[in-house]
Design a protein around this motif. Sequence first.
Motif, PDB file in Angstrom:
ATOM      1  N   ILE A 112       0.846  -1.203   0.000  1.00 21.95           N
ATOM      2  CA  ILE A 112       0.000   0.000   0.000  1.00 21.95           C
ATOM      3  C   ILE A 112       0.878   1.248   0.000  1.00 21.95           C
ATOM      4  CG2 ILE A 112      -1.693   1.353   1.313  1.00 21.95           C
ATOM      5  CD1 ILE A 112      -2.809  -1.256   2.388  1.00 21.95           C
ATOM      6  N   ILE A 113       0.508   2.212  -0.850  1.00 21.10           N
ATOM      7  CA  ILE A 113       1.093   3.551  -0.840  1.00 21.10           C
ATOM      8  C   ILE A 113      -0.064   4.522  -0.590  1.00 21.10           C
ATOM      9  CG2 ILE A 113       2.396   5.289  -2.110  1.00 21.10           C
ATOM     10  CD1 ILE A 113       3.536   3.016  -3.797  1.00 21.10           C
ATOM     11  N   SER A 114      -0.113   5.097   0.607  1.00 17.11           N
ATOM     12  CA  SER A 114      -1.240   5.983   0.949  1.00 17.11           C
ATOM     13  C   SER A 114      -1.208   7.271   0.142  1.00 17.11           C
ATOM     14  CB  SER A 114      -1.222   6.297   2.446  1.00 17.11           C
ATOM     15  OG  SER A 114      -1.392   5.116   3.189  1.00 17.11           O
ATOM     16  N   ASP A 115      -0.013   7.842  -0.033  1.00 16.06           N
ATOM     17  CA  ASP A 115       0.094   9.091  -0.789  1.00 16.06           C
ATOM     18  C   ASP A 115       1.423   9.058  -1.524  1.00 16.06           C
ATOM     19  OD1 ASP A 115       0.124  11.580  -1.881  1.00 16.06           O
ATOM     20  OD2 ASP A 115      -0.261  12.648   0.001  1.00 16.06           O
ATOM     21  N   ALA A 116       1.389   8.714  -2.832  1.00 15.19           N
ATOM     22  CA  ALA A 116       2.604   8.583  -3.627  1.00 15.19           C
ATOM     23  C   ALA A 116       3.346   9.891  -3.754  1.00 15.19           C
ATOM     24  CB  ALA A 116       2.257   8.034  -5.016  1.00 15.19           C
ATOM     25  N   SER A 117       2.581  11.021  -3.707  1.00 13.99           N
ATOM     26  CA  SER A 117       3.253  12.316  -3.881  1.00 13.99           C
ATOM     27  C   SER A 117       4.138  12.650  -2.704  1.00 13.99           C
ATOM     28  CB  SER A 117       2.210  13.413  -4.093  1.00 13.99           C
ATOM     29  OG  SER A 117       1.407  13.559  -2.923  1.00 13.99           O
ATOM     30  N   MET A 118       3.878  12.010  -1.547  1.00 10.67           N
ATOM     31  CA  MET A 118       4.665  12.266  -0.362  1.00 10.67           C
ATOM     32  C   MET A 118       5.798  11.240  -0.195  1.00 10.67           C
ATOM     33  SD  MET A 118       3.271  14.951   0.750  1.00 10.67           S
ATOM     34  CE  MET A 118       4.053  15.073   2.347  1.00 10.67           C
ATOM     35  N   THR A 119       5.923  10.344  -1.139  1.00 11.53           N
ATOM     36  CA  THR A 119       6.951   9.298  -1.082  1.00 11.53           C
ATOM     37  C   THR A 119       7.977   9.577  -2.168  1.00 11.53           C
ATOM     38  OG1 THR A 119       5.258   7.729  -0.376  1.00 11.53           O
ATOM     39  CG2 THR A 119       7.376   6.823  -1.090  1.00 11.53           C
ATOM     40  N   PRO A 120       9.211   9.973  -1.797  1.00 10.36           N
ATOM     41  CA  PRO A 120      10.184  10.417  -2.800  1.00 10.36           C
ATOM     42  C   PRO A 120      10.452   9.395  -3.905  1.00 10.36           C
ATOM     43  CG  PRO A 120      10.900  11.003  -0.596  1.00 10.36           C
ATOM     44  CD  PRO A 120       9.699  10.136  -0.420  1.00 10.36           C
ATOM     45  N   VAL A 121      10.470   8.100  -3.595  1.00 11.50           N
ATOM     46  CA  VAL A 121      10.814   7.101  -4.610  1.00 11.50           C
ATOM     47  C   VAL A 121       9.767   6.999  -5.708  1.00 11.50           C
ATOM     48  CG1 VAL A 121       9.711   5.156  -3.463  1.00 11.50           C
ATOM     49  CG2 VAL A 121      11.704   4.756  -4.918  1.00 11.50           C
ATOM     50  N   PHE A 122       8.492   7.427  -5.408  1.00  8.92           N
ATOM     51  CA  PHE A 122       7.417   7.364  -6.399  1.00  8.92           C
ATOM     52  C   PHE A 122       6.934   8.730  -6.862  1.00  8.92           C
ATOM     53  CE2 PHE A 122       6.684   3.546  -3.683  1.00  8.92           C
ATOM     54  CZ  PHE A 122       7.128   2.606  -4.612  1.00  8.92           C
ATOM     55  N   ALA A 123       7.308   9.781  -6.126  1.00  6.52           N
ATOM     56  CA  ALA A 123       6.721  11.100  -6.384  1.00  6.52           C
ATOM     57  C   ALA A 123       7.032  11.616  -7.773  1.00  6.52           C
ATOM     58  CB  ALA A 123       7.213  12.099  -5.317  1.00  6.52           C
ATOM     59  N   GLY A 124       8.173  11.264  -8.332  1.00  6.53           N
ATOM     60  CA  GLY A 124       8.556  11.797  -9.630  1.00  6.53           C
ATOM     61  C   GLY A 124       8.052  11.013 -10.815  1.00  6.53           C
ATOM     62  N   GLU A 125       7.288   9.950 -10.606  1.00  5.90           N
ATOM     63  CA  GLU A 125       6.836   9.127 -11.729  1.00  5.90           C
ATOM     64  C   GLU A 125       5.670   9.798 -12.450  1.00  5.90           C
ATOM     65  OE1 GLU A 125       6.064   5.105 -10.938  1.00  5.90           O
ATOM     66  OE2 GLU A 125       8.085   4.660 -10.172  1.00  5.90           O
ATOM     67  N   PRO A 126       5.582   9.611 -13.760  1.00  3.52           N
ATOM     68  CA  PRO A 126       4.505  10.247 -14.541  1.00  3.52           C
ATOM     69  C   PRO A 126       3.121   9.857 -14.052  1.00  3.52           C
ATOM     70  CG  PRO A 126       6.212   9.396 -15.980  1.00  3.52           C
ATOM     71  CD  PRO A 126       6.535   8.903 -14.609  1.00  3.52           C
ATOM     72  N   PHE A 127       2.991   8.693 -13.511  1.00  4.42           N
ATOM     73  CA  PHE A 127       1.692   8.223 -13.078  1.00  4.42           C
ATOM     74  C   PHE A 127       1.184   8.998 -11.857  1.00  4.42           C
ATOM     75  CE2 PHE A 127      -1.211   4.499 -12.125  1.00  4.42           C
ATOM     76  CZ  PHE A 127      -1.869   4.587 -13.342  1.00  4.42           C
ATOM     77  N   VAL A 128       2.116   9.677 -11.174  1.00  6.30           N
ATOM     78  CA  VAL A 128       1.759  10.441  -9.975  1.00  6.30           C
ATOM     79  C   VAL A 128       1.619  11.930 -10.302  1.00  6.30           C
ATOM     80  CG1 VAL A 128       2.485  11.023  -7.610  1.00  6.30           C
ATOM     81  CG2 VAL A 128       2.927   8.729  -8.543  1.00  6.30           C
TER      82      VAL A 128
END
Length: 649
Positions: A112-128
């Motif tokens: 589970i990722i509650s908020d991807a924008s607050m997670t540096p490893v996922f925040a920069g992905e186009p899907f976010v």
Amino acid sequence: MGDTQVETGWDASITDFSGNDPSDNELSGLSEASALFQAVLPRFPVMNGNTDPVLDNLVALAANLCEAPVAAINLISQEQQIFKAVYGLNLNAPPAGHSFCRQTLMAEDIFIISDASMTPVFAGEPFVQGSSSYRFYAGLKLAARDGTIFGTLLILDKQPRSLTARQLKDMRRLGQIASAHMEMQNLHHHQQYKEQLNQLIIDNALDYAIITTTLSGQVTSWNAGAQRLFGWTEAEMLKSAVDILFTPEEREKNIPEIRRVSALHHRQDAVERWHMRKDGSRFWASGQLLPLYDQDGCVQGFLKILIDRTLHREQQERLREQEEMLRLSQEAGGIGAFDIHLANRTITVTNQIRHIYGIAPDANITIELFEKLMTPESKTGQKPDQCKTANPAALSLPVSGHSEYCIHRLDNHEERWVALSTELLSDEQGKTIRLRGIVQDITARKFAEEQQAMLTAELAHRSKNILAVIQGIANQTLRNTTSAEEARSAFEARIMALSKAQDVLTQGANSASADLKQIVANSLSVHAGADKRRISINGRSVTLGSRQSLSLVMALHELGTNAVKYGALSTPAGHIEIRWLFENDRFLFYWTESNGPPVTKPARRGFGSRLIERTLAASLGATAELHYLPSGLEFRLNAPANNMRFDPA
């Protein structure tokens, strides 16, 4: 969104990056592990682009239960990721750079990722990023019971959030259903592929007739090879009796049913027999009849696999006939063959070799035994030449060429003559590797040569005797006649008598029987001269066969010739008494000379003496003896009475 409390017992396995930034080392290891996972993921049939209604309904249910706008099943292979089933999203595959699912593969439970924008490893992905970005992610790995990974079941939402315990539980159940369904689909696909492959093999095995039948022999399948081989189409043969493929004479003997029973009993039955085509022609079929078992081990029918081996059988039959002709020729000619491998010291021989040398059929033939048999002393006292091999001490056999020598058979020690021809064979490097040869029994030829030599010597002896007899006749005639006319008449008469005696001698074998008294009189009439009283003949009438007659004629001719040249008939007063009788189942024959020149035993035995004593005795199974008495020569013959009687049979 309801109660967010995590259900007891599950929370420890949930990976949640909500609000807590993972360390760089943790993310690095996760990325490497996910990359490794992707590298080893195999391709599965479920990766095809066909829609699956079950999975479509399942993701819709997942979105509804989790109160999320988007749900999907993401399939992963070595080359790509695709959405197999999607609800609330118009995409066939995750956007480039999407790594949520790769991380899910490493999680033991729901990732589970509650908020991807607050997670540096996922925040920069186009899907976010962007206006239609997704900030909440929940994913569950989909795997078969054997651990094979298909992909993920995922939930997406544009708002940060979490899942309740009930939603987590429902998502796990849906994941189990999705995994079981995909595993079943894969198994079904593999089964279909296997069946299609088997059918392709059967349909393309045009040289083989592949037929299945019921237990009673009704055809249930008939491949293209069967149609090609037998001529009947599948439509013509289905539900027909396979017995029609057998010949009429085998059907009369109920052979088809007997073969099916044999296949059931032995779990297979070899097919080697004639079969019938639709046009009535026959061919030699070779193959197997096998029982067909179901999963429970119960027999459901039979599988029959055949191939046309008519040409092969004809070739084998021709080869067998040629081998039989060769065997008969070798046996008729007394010829045997052998082949010796020098390196491993093994030998192969034909049966005729065993017969020639008197070796038992089950006896082991070693190189040492063969050397002993093939290199004995010959009658001339010479051994055949020996071969020069790389190791002469290891093998001593005749060299390439021809030799003849005498042997004694191992079984009965009978003396035989053999002719040996051998040749040495070399490999590509010129090294001698084999010795091959033939052996022929030439005993009959040697015997014939000896007989020919004896006949030649006998002919020369007879010619000399005839000349001596003629000389003796001339002397007697001239001594006892008073005029030339009388001498001429007497000489002609005696020459004619001599001619008749020679006819008896040379043609006696052509007569079936003759009277002994007539044989004696005709044989000696030429020697008696004008005074018939010089030879007295006493004995009862006895009918002899041609063999006995000729033997006695030869003996009488020799005795008479000797008497004219050296014995009683060489002087005017000489006398010969001939008598025979049967006594105690024996036949006794006597020739006694008297009033002739003094008799002395010769220093060596001449041809005539050997002919009388050896040939006559061997021919009649008798004893024949010459006695050189001072009063005159005496000949005695003692033979079994049965050997002298004429037997018309």
